[in-house]
Design an enzyme around this catalytic site. Structure first.
Site, PDB file in Angstrom:
ATOM      1  N   ASP A 120       0.724  -0.952   0.305  1.00 10.51           N
ATOM      2  CA  ASP A 120       0.179   0.007   0.040  1.00 10.51           C
ATOM      3  C   ASP A 120       0.449   1.388   0.492  1.00 10.51           C
ATOM      4  O   ASP A 120       1.281   1.451   0.731  1.00 10.51           O
ATOM      5  CB  ASP A 120      -1.221  -0.099   0.799  1.00 10.51           C
ATOM      6  CG  ASP A 120      -2.194   0.573   1.223  1.00 10.51           C
ATOM      7  OD1 ASP A 120      -2.081   1.679   0.660  1.00 10.51           O
ATOM      8  OD2 ASP A 120      -3.534  -0.015   1.672  1.00 10.51           O
TER       9      ASP A 120
ATOM     10  N   ASP B 242      -2.689   4.847  -2.389  1.00 11.19           N
ATOM     11  CA  ASP B 242      -3.716   5.758  -1.467  1.00 11.19           C
ATOM     12  C   ASP B 242      -4.181   6.836  -1.659  1.00 11.19           C
ATOM     13  O   ASP B 242      -3.356   7.737  -2.433  1.00 11.19           O
ATOM     14  CB  ASP B 242      -3.341   5.265   0.028  1.00 11.19           C
ATOM     15  CG  ASP B 242      -3.679   5.636   1.172  1.00 11.19           C
ATOM     16  OD1 ASP B 242      -4.640   4.982   1.309  1.00 11.19           O
ATOM     17  OD2 ASP B 242      -4.071   7.423   1.589  1.00 11.19           O
TER      18      ASP B 242
ATOM     19  N   GLU C 109      -6.760   4.178  -5.327  1.00  5.93           N
ATOM     20  CA  GLU C 109      -7.120   4.358  -4.716  1.00  5.93           C
ATOM     21  C   GLU C 109      -8.156   5.839  -5.630  1.00  5.93           C
ATOM     22  O   GLU C 109      -7.236   6.550  -5.245  1.00  5.93           O
ATOM     23  CB  GLU C 109      -7.259   5.000  -3.422  1.00  5.93           C
ATOM     24  CG  GLU C 109      -8.274   4.335  -2.468  1.00  5.93           C
ATOM     25  CD  GLU C 109      -8.257   4.902  -1.005  1.00  5.93           C
ATOM     26  OE1 GLU C 109      -9.181   5.027  -0.440  1.00  5.93           O
ATOM     27  OE2 GLU C 109      -7.298   5.774  -1.128  1.00  5.93           O
TER      28      GLU C 109
ATOM     29  N   HIS D  54     -10.935  -1.494   3.433  1.00  6.59           N
ATOM     30  CA  HIS D  54     -10.834  -1.739   5.462  1.00  6.59           C
ATOM     31  C   HIS D  54     -11.560  -0.135   5.536  1.00  6.59           C
ATOM     32  O   HIS D  54     -12.217   0.185   6.874  1.00  6.59           O
ATOM     33  CB  HIS D  54      -9.463  -1.455   5.400  1.00  6.59           C
ATOM     34  CG  HIS D  54      -8.759  -0.739   5.069  1.00  6.59           C
ATOM     35  ND1 HIS D  54      -8.184  -0.266   3.429  1.00  6.59           N
ATOM     36  CD2 HIS D  54      -8.536   0.930   5.225  1.00  6.59           C
ATOM     37  CE1 HIS D  54      -8.132   0.636   3.621  1.00  6.59           C
ATOM     38  NE2 HIS D  54      -7.768   1.459   3.949  1.00  6.59           N
ATOM     39  N   ASP D  55     -12.132   0.664   4.531  1.00  8.28           N
ATOM     40  CA  ASP D  55     -12.994   1.830   4.617  1.00  8.28           C
ATOM     41  C   ASP D  55     -14.605   1.901   5.231  1.00  8.28           C
ATOM     42  O   ASP D  55     -15.253   2.584   5.122  1.00  8.28           O
ATOM     43  CB  ASP D  55     -12.522   2.638   3.724  1.00  8.28           C
ATOM     44  CG  ASP D  55     -11.411   3.653   3.800  1.00  8.28           C
ATOM     45  OD1 ASP D  55     -10.068   3.285   5.023  1.00  8.28           O
ATOM     46  OD2 ASP D  55     -10.115   3.667   3.410  1.00  8.28           O
TER      47      ASP D  55
HETATM   48  C1  GLC Z   1      -7.005   5.824   2.559  1.00  9.55           C
HETATM   49  C2  GLC Z   1      -6.857   5.145   3.414  1.00  9.55           C
HETATM   50  C3  GLC Z   1      -7.553   5.484   4.722  1.00  9.55           C
HETATM   51  C4  GLC Z   1      -7.022   5.905   4.576  1.00  9.55           C
HETATM   52  C5  GLC Z   1      -6.747   7.637   4.106  1.00  9.55           C
HETATM   53  C6  GLC Z   1      -5.717   8.224   4.594  1.00  9.55           C
HETATM   54  O1  GLC Z   1      -8.843   6.624   1.745  1.00  9.55           O
HETATM   55  O2  GLC Z   1      -8.005   3.489   2.317  1.00  9.55           O
HETATM   56  O3  GLC Z   1      -7.847   3.819   5.592  1.00  9.55           O
HETATM   57  O4  GLC Z   1      -7.714   6.463   6.593  1.00  9.55           O
HETATM   58  O5  GLC Z   1      -6.847   7.694   2.606  1.00  9.55           O
HETATM   59  O6  GLC Z   1      -4.187   7.686   3.591  1.00  9.55           O
END
Ligand code: GLC
Length: 561
Positions: free
Chosen positions: A111, A213, A255, A329-330
């Site tokens: 990640d 990310d 993402e 995970h979110d």
């Molecule tokens: C992404 C991750 C999340 C994190 C955010 C800041 O959205 O998936 O879990 O809190 O980025 O890094």
């Protein structure tokens, strides 16, 4: 031998990639498996479960961050990009994970969190020392506004302003997440060069790629208050591709909460040399409130959801590539959100899996989804650990909401729903740890767990195994053209996938009751039932009654139609 390029019904010939027929499994290391009894999952714990993952059939593991971190946001706040957090293990453990996984035909995706670092990263510690420190320009600093407050109205995703004053130097720094996650200044070529060097360092250790990310934020233009899709975003990604993974056969997935289908093509079109694919979230946000977002969901709307899936399937039919997922995970647990975890747990979890796994794209399974893990029901705010949930609780309560109302909503939407420990067995702490877990377990581990499901051939787990295996066996699942049917039907999702003589019909009932419908003539057919969550056999007749959450897929070869 299969040719490396394949002519499909879609206009373009697809260059085959190893990850087209692969399924990815996401591990949230903190909650997966604890080998040393400290209540926190770790890398040796993951290694001990590689045989399990191999038997599920997955080809890639996406590891949520395992780097050194003060864990303000559970590792999405990195203080050393080349170090492993001691609670997760050591670099030697990581190297062992890569090699043990490889022996089982599994690659590791790291990640990559490079929109921001932790405030404990040495770059930030240097940067905040003085305005003329050589690292100052690694981050984004602005003077107070003319009235002495924050420089502008940008806000943090975790609530409140995106600016925090650093009293020692009298300037504000930007953080689009918590104040302990200062944003890196991507306009500084030195920052980009350091990141590329670090990426190559990990690629040289034999990883299979990166999940990136919040990658849509790196091109931001702060003074114009542009955060997503900034003007330099794609040139940075092309530079990153050139400098790092472009010459290697790896998988990259960005993402991108802001992604539209047009933007997804900018990221993933074959000739643009950026990423393999992105995570888009339009199907996730489709039932979010315009003002309160996920904290106030609208009623479930299947017609709208089908339209979103269909739009993405068609937009990337000829170029680019889709990622396919319900959870991560979110996000809350899919079976709680879209299925019926109380009355039709097994049926609805299987139905949801069938619908996304048979689309065109690369499926991602979030840990525990393969056994239908559900949302948790906490009753006090102390049980929550997630920084976003805790910040939002404080802000909502300050604004007048009762804590009980907030918790009721959080039990539906909090990120902690996905973060309760993996349920390995009915034993104490679900076999996750011999110590005291960092977050409470879901009490349903007594019935929802891996041990029971692996032994039961009709379990959700075995359904996932089957789906993951089917993708490897049938090219029509990987490359077939997508077409949807009965778009306005409020209860049933039907689509076909077609590749040369093969046609797959996928039928799914999203309701907890029987639904009877008339099947369009073109879809009435006999064939082989590849998968079913009841006992469907090989025919679709004119009138069909689907049982609660029933889903099945029928394959026909044209000559037999
Ligand atoms: C992404 C991750 C999340 C994190 C955010 C800041 O959205 O998936 O879990 O809190 O980025 O890094």
């Amino acid at each position: 031998m299969t040719p490396s390029r394949l002519k499909t019904q879609d206009a373009r010939t697809f260059e085959r990639k190893w990850w087209h027929a692969a399924t990815v499994y996401q591990i949230y290391p903190r909650s997966f498996c604890d080998s040393d009894g400290d209540g926190i999952g770790d890398i040796p714990g993951i290694i001990s479960k590689l045989d399990y993952l191999q038997s599920l059939g997955i080809s890639i593991i996406w590891l949520s961050p395992i780097f050194t971190s003060p864990m303000d946001d559970n590792g999405y706040d990195i203080s050393d990009y080349r170090g492993i957090a001691p609670e997760f293990g050591s670099l030697a453990d990581f190297d062992r994970l890569v090699s043990e996984a490889r022996k089982r035909g599994i690659g590791i995706l790291l990640d990559l969190v490079v929109n921001h670092t932790s405030d404990e990263h040495p770059w930030f510690e240097q940067a905040r020392r003085s305005r003329d420190n050589p690292y100052r320009d690694y981050y984004i600093w602005r003077d107070p506004s003319s009235t002495g407050g924050v420089p502008n109205s940008l806000t943090s995703s975790f609530g409140g302003p995106a600016w925090t004053l650093d009293p020692a130097t009298g300037q504000y720094y930007l953080h689009l997440f918590s104040r302990r996650q200062p944003d890196l200044n991507w306009e500084n070529p030195k920052v980009r060069a350091e990141i590329y060097e670090m990426m190559n360092w990990w690629l040289d250790r034999g990883i299979a790629g990166f999940r990136m990310d919040v990658i849509d934020l790196i091109g931001k233009q702060v003074d114009a208050e542009i955060t997503t899709d900034g003007p330099h975003l794609h040139s940075y990604l092309q530079e990153m591709n050139r400098e790092t993974f472009g010459s290697r056969d790896v998988l990259t997935v960005g993402e991108a909460w802001s992604a539209t289908p047009a933007a997804a093509l900018l990221y993933s079109a074959h000739d643009r040399r950026e990423l393999s694919m992105v995570f888009q979230f339009e199907h996730v946000t489709q039932d979010w409130d315009e003002t309160y977002g996920k904290w106030k969901a609208k009623p479930f709307d299947l017609v709208g959801l089908k339209a979103v899936f269909g739009k993405w399937q068609l937009a990337l039919a000829n170029d680019g590539w889709n990622s396919l997922f319900w959870g991560n995970h979110d996000l809350p647990r899919a079976v709680s959100r879209y299925g019926d975890a109380a009355r039709y747990h097994v049926e609805s979890a299987k139905m949801l899996a069938t619908v996304v796994h048979l689309m065109k794209g690369t499926p991602f399974v979030y840990q525990g989804e393969e056994i239908g893990m559900t949302n948790v029901s906490f009753s006090s705010v102390e049980q929550y650990k997630d920084i976003e949930t805790l910040n939002m609780h404080r802000l909502h309560v300050e604004a007048g909401m009762s804590s009980e109302d907030f918790i009721r909503g959080a039990n539906e939407s909090s990120r902690d729903n996905a973060r309760t420990p993996m349920q390995w067995s009915a034993a104490t702490n679900a076999g996750f740890t011999t110590g005291s877990p960092w977050i409470e377990l879901n009490p349903n581990h007594a019935t929802v767990n891996v041990a029971t499901q692996v032994a039961d051939e009709r379990s959700i787990w075995n359904h996932y195994c089957k789906l993951i295996g089917l993708r490897k066996q049938h090219e029509v699942i990987v490359y077939g053209h997508y077409q949807s049917w009965l778009d306005q039907h409020p209860d049933v999702f039907i689509y076909t996938r077609t590749l040369q003589q093969d046609r797959l019909v996928v039928v799914a009932n999203f309701r907890p009751e029987e639904v009877t419908l008339t099947i369009p003539e073109e879809l009435r057919q006999r064939g082989t039932c590849l998968i079913s969550n009841y006992n469907r056999v090989g025919a679709i007749e004119e009138n069909i009654t689907l049982r609660p959450y029933e889903a099945f897929a029928l394959l026909t070869h044209q000559t037999s139609r």
